[in-house]
Motif scaffolding. Sequence first.
Motif, PDB file in Angstrom:
ATOM      1  N   ALA A 180       1.615  -8.859  15.495  1.00  0.00           N
ATOM      2  CA  ALA A 180       2.253  -9.515  16.579  1.00  0.00           C
ATOM      3  C   ALA A 180       2.460 -10.844  16.327  1.00  0.00           C
ATOM      4  CB  ALA A 180       1.507  -9.135  18.054  1.00  0.00           C
ATOM      5  N   GLY A 181       1.200 -11.371  15.615  1.00  0.00           N
ATOM      6  CA  GLY A 181       1.489 -13.037  15.183  1.00  0.00           C
ATOM      7  C   GLY A 181       2.614 -13.170  14.317  1.00  0.00           C
ATOM      8  N   MET A 182       3.085 -12.635  13.391  1.00  0.00           N
ATOM      9  CA  MET A 182       3.840 -12.588  12.486  1.00  0.00           C
ATOM     10  C   MET A 182       5.259 -12.362  13.265  1.00  0.00           C
ATOM     11  SD  MET A 182       2.391 -13.667  10.022  1.00  0.00           S
ATOM     12  CE  MET A 182       3.732 -14.045   8.915  1.00  0.00           C
ATOM     13  N   TYR A 188       9.990 -17.062  17.278  1.00  0.00           N
ATOM     14  CA  TYR A 188       9.934 -18.530  17.699  1.00  0.00           C
ATOM     15  C   TYR A 188      10.846 -19.220  16.748  1.00  0.00           C
ATOM     16  CZ  TYR A 188       8.148 -23.093  19.045  1.00  0.00           C
ATOM     17  OH  TYR A 188       8.074 -24.237  19.192  1.00  0.00           O
ATOM     18  N   GLN A 189      10.538 -19.281  15.336  1.00  0.00           N
ATOM     19  CA  GLN A 189      11.237 -20.112  14.449  1.00  0.00           C
ATOM     20  C   GLN A 189      12.685 -19.982  14.535  1.00  0.00           C
ATOM     21  OE1 GLN A 189      10.192 -22.764  13.177  1.00  0.00           O
ATOM     22  NE2 GLN A 189       7.933 -22.786  13.504  1.00  0.00           N
ATOM     23  N   PHE A 190      13.180 -18.647  14.580  1.00  0.00           N
ATOM     24  CA  PHE A 190      14.562 -18.225  14.231  1.00  0.00           C
ATOM     25  C   PHE A 190      15.429 -18.101  15.230  1.00  0.00           C
ATOM     26  CE2 PHE A 190      12.353 -16.856  10.306  1.00  0.00           C
ATOM     27  CZ  PHE A 190      12.485 -17.982   9.350  1.00  0.00           C
ATOM     28  N   PRO A 248      -0.174 -16.311  19.630  1.00  0.00           N
ATOM     29  CA  PRO A 248       1.399 -16.672  19.477  1.00  0.00           C
ATOM     30  C   PRO A 248       1.603 -18.077  20.045  1.00  0.00           C
ATOM     31  CG  PRO A 248       0.983 -14.389  20.131  1.00  0.00           C
ATOM     32  CD  PRO A 248      -0.230 -15.046  20.283  1.00  0.00           C
ATOM     33  N   LEU A 249       0.967 -18.447  21.155  1.00  0.00           N
ATOM     34  CA  LEU A 249       1.267 -19.683  21.877  1.00  0.00           C
ATOM     35  C   LEU A 249       0.793 -20.867  20.868  1.00  0.00           C
ATOM     36  CD1 LEU A 249       0.362 -18.930  25.753  1.00  0.00           C
ATOM     37  CD2 LEU A 249       2.642 -19.383  24.850  1.00  0.00           C
ATOM     38  N   MET A 250      -0.418 -20.488  20.374  1.00  0.00           N
ATOM     39  CA  MET A 250      -0.917 -21.541  19.750  1.00  0.00           C
ATOM     40  C   MET A 250       0.026 -21.655  18.416  1.00  0.00           C
ATOM     41  SD  MET A 250      -5.033 -21.345  19.687  1.00  0.00           S
ATOM     42  CE  MET A 250      -5.167 -22.307  18.165  1.00  0.00           C
ATOM     43  N   ASP A 253       2.908 -23.964  19.655  1.00  0.00           N
ATOM     44  CA  ASP A 253       2.863 -25.160  19.934  1.00  0.00           C
ATOM     45  C   ASP A 253       2.418 -26.027  18.678  1.00  0.00           C
ATOM     46  OD1 ASP A 253       2.825 -24.651  22.686  1.00  0.00           O
ATOM     47  OD2 ASP A 253       0.668 -24.984  23.208  1.00  0.00           O
ATOM     48  N   ASN A 254       1.900 -25.396  17.486  1.00  0.00           N
ATOM     49  CA  ASN A 254       1.361 -26.323  16.516  1.00  0.00           C
ATOM     50  C   ASN A 254       2.770 -26.282  15.395  1.00  0.00           C
ATOM     51  OD1 ASN A 254      -1.010 -26.887  17.664  1.00  0.00           O
ATOM     52  ND2 ASN A 254      -2.040 -25.296  16.741  1.00  0.00           N
ATOM     53  N   GLU A 255       3.730 -25.460  15.566  1.00  0.00           N
ATOM     54  CA  GLU A 255       4.733 -25.250  14.701  1.00  0.00           C
ATOM     55  C   GLU A 255       4.147 -25.010  13.206  1.00  0.00           C
ATOM     56  OE1 GLU A 255       7.912 -26.005  15.199  1.00  0.00           O
ATOM     57  OE2 GLU A 255       7.637 -26.885  17.252  1.00  0.00           O
ATOM     58  N   TYR A 256       3.395 -23.942  13.173  1.00  0.00           N
ATOM     59  CA  TYR A 256       2.858 -23.280  12.041  1.00  0.00           C
ATOM     60  C   TYR A 256       3.908 -22.639  11.297  1.00  0.00           C
ATOM     61  CZ  TYR A 256      -1.956 -24.257  13.162  1.00  0.00           C
ATOM     62  OH  TYR A 256      -3.198 -24.842  13.419  1.00  0.00           O
ATOM     63  N   ASN A 257       3.703 -22.688   9.837  1.00  0.00           N
ATOM     64  CA  ASN A 257       4.744 -21.656   9.082  1.00  0.00           C
ATOM     65  C   ASN A 257       4.188 -20.351   8.895  1.00  0.00           C
ATOM     66  OD1 ASN A 257       2.928 -21.873   7.171  1.00  0.00           O
ATOM     67  ND2 ASN A 257       3.945 -23.499   6.065  1.00  0.00           N
ATOM     68  N   ALA A 258       4.724 -19.680   8.090  1.00  0.00           N
ATOM     69  CA  ALA A 258       4.424 -18.160   7.987  1.00  0.00           C
ATOM     70  C   ALA A 258       2.992 -17.886   7.544  1.00  0.00           C
ATOM     71  CB  ALA A 258       5.380 -17.242   7.151  1.00  0.00           C
ATOM     72  N   TRP A 259       2.797 -18.608   6.579  1.00  0.00           N
ATOM     73  CA  TRP A 259       1.442 -18.238   5.958  1.00  0.00           C
ATOM     74  C   TRP A 259       0.086 -19.137   6.817  1.00  0.00           C
ATOM     75  CZ3 TRP A 259       0.408 -15.361   2.265  1.00  0.00           C
ATOM     76  CH2 TRP A 259       1.405 -15.164   1.175  1.00  0.00           C
ATOM     77  N   GLU A 260       0.632 -20.218   7.809  1.00  0.00           N
ATOM     78  CA  GLU A 260      -0.314 -20.605   8.503  1.00  0.00           C
ATOM     79  C   GLU A 260      -0.545 -19.745   9.748  1.00  0.00           C
ATOM     80  OE1 GLU A 260       0.560 -25.306   7.172  1.00  0.00           O
ATOM     81  OE2 GLU A 260       1.224 -24.507   9.099  1.00  0.00           O
ATOM     82  N   SER A 261       0.603 -19.078  10.141  1.00  0.00           N
ATOM     83  CA  SER A 261       0.490 -18.153  11.110  1.00  0.00           C
ATOM     84  C   SER A 261      -0.466 -16.878  11.003  1.00  0.00           C
ATOM     85  CB  SER A 261       1.912 -17.703  11.547  1.00  0.00           C
ATOM     86  OG  SER A 261       2.779 -18.893  11.851  1.00  0.00           O
TER      87      SER A 261
END
Lengths: 321, 53, 205
Positions: A180-182, A188-190, A248-250, A253-261
């Motif tokens: 779900a996170g990925m 969110y990003q695309f 997912p909300l976090m 909010d933090n604009e993480y990239n794929a690895w960070e997510s």
Amino acid sequence: MNGMNGLRRYQWLMGILLVALFLTGCETGHDFVKKTEFKDADKIVVIFAGPVDNAWATDVSNFSVYEEPDPDIRLNIKEAALGPDKTTLTLNFEAPLNQGEAHILSTTNIVSEGQDLGAATLTVKKLYFGILMTIFLGAALIQNFVFTKYLGLCVFFGTSQKRSTAIGMGIVFTTVMVFAGMMAWALYQFVLKPYQLTYLNIVVFIGLVSLSVQGVDTILRKVNPALFKAFGVYLVLVIANCIAIAVPLMLADNEYNAWESLMLALGAGLGFMLALFLMACVRERLELAKIPPSFRGLPIAFVTAGLFALAFLGFSGLSIY
Amino acid sequence: MDPVLIKIALGGVATLACIGLFFGIGLAMAAHKFHVEPDPKVEEVLHTLAGAQ
Amino acid sequence: MSTTTKSNTQLLVDGILKENPIFKLALSMCPAVGISTSVMNGILLGTAVLFVQVFSGCTISLVRNYIHPKIRIPTYTLTIATWVTVIDLVLAAYVPGAYKAMGMFVRLIVAFAIITMRLEMFASREPLTKSFWDGLGMGLGFMVGMVTLGVVRELLGSGELLGYDVLGFKPLLFFVLPSAGFFVVGLMMGFFNWIEVAYNRRKEG
């Protein structure tokens, strides 16, 4: 034995991955500069390959530093100090640095034993691997979702009565969370961010979590019925867990990239599993303990969780990288 | 109303519809591909047990 | 078609006392532990939950005959998510300070088990008016629970109520620390159990 062989087959892949992650942080941009790194909260250390001129190195006006995304904002350097071996230069800044961002350090011509070695533009950044580890450990231990953020408590108290249940729930939750996170990151990003639809975050993310649960349910039922029999009951509980929607909300909010997510989702899942397992170990023993009748069941479980929460406060100063 | 707001609102509806359609079809295909015949014995047992929790 | 025999007021009172979401049903414990440090938080989050509970209950009740039973849970979830988005944006616009203090909890209402459970057990079977009163009762019950916790923690922890100094001293500073939430909820649950046991014993003896 079979499992071990399977693991060995993927070891080279893991090795390459780790090396790639380490390499991303190691290039500096000038032949004479061996290494640049952050130190404390407000210092940058530059290590040169040979001794440099003291007068050049201690003059603050020879250096200018900015964060990579904002080249217009120059950071104020308070003091430049050269170590006794004349190769280690420490730049003190007036304000703490935002070490999550890469910093660009440009110098005037480097002077070393009377020679002019040309100007340098250096990149200072934390090892990317370090940032990932920080996010992972942050989600799993330092900011543990159960004990320091107080999320997912209904499911936490419901499934922490037995160790086997705790492990089952933990594994299912981690798997669904990563899926779900990925997906949430990609959407969110695309889709959501480019089209200014961030107000739909909640609707889309809770939908994604339900979808992943349904998908895992459908596929597991067919592919591995034995596993489904053991873990199927926990799948429904994932939707009722606040953490599943908080992750997912976090990352949005933090604009993480794929690895960070990925690291955040993994850390949240494993942190939840750890909390469940610890709690289950204690609650199995509480069954046999002499507890005042009015405290049996949930009340004593809450007090136990409170003790764990105090223990987890001890992680708050932890930082490895 | 501001045309930008209308655009954002309609965009939201369209995006949600697309996402819903996409994942709906995906799930339906997955359900079709990984279809499991419900075991008649299980149904029978559950039926006789019904009401007894 | 109504299956409940309870009157509207009965539904309201039951939600607050007999089926109190926090102390009786022990659902939605996350905010009860996390942000019950002040009465104000309790009132605000209670309002948000009340809003979502009432409006999603009414929505589901209106369309209850058109929902296919196989997709009823996703329908509930998406309905709740829509109303949560509404209250989230409203609170962020009109009370930004308090909204920040509550952190993510307003958005996390979407995962509260209590709302989905009431939709499944009540609103999907009952007509509009009954659902409205049930939602009102449940929402108020949650608010009462949160405010009770808030009063205990704020009064004993910092000697204040709603930010005004009441006691003039701080009896148990520990109560207002964030990590004490578990202890406070556990102790209060035990306390209520103890009262119930003592009351029943007196009634028998």
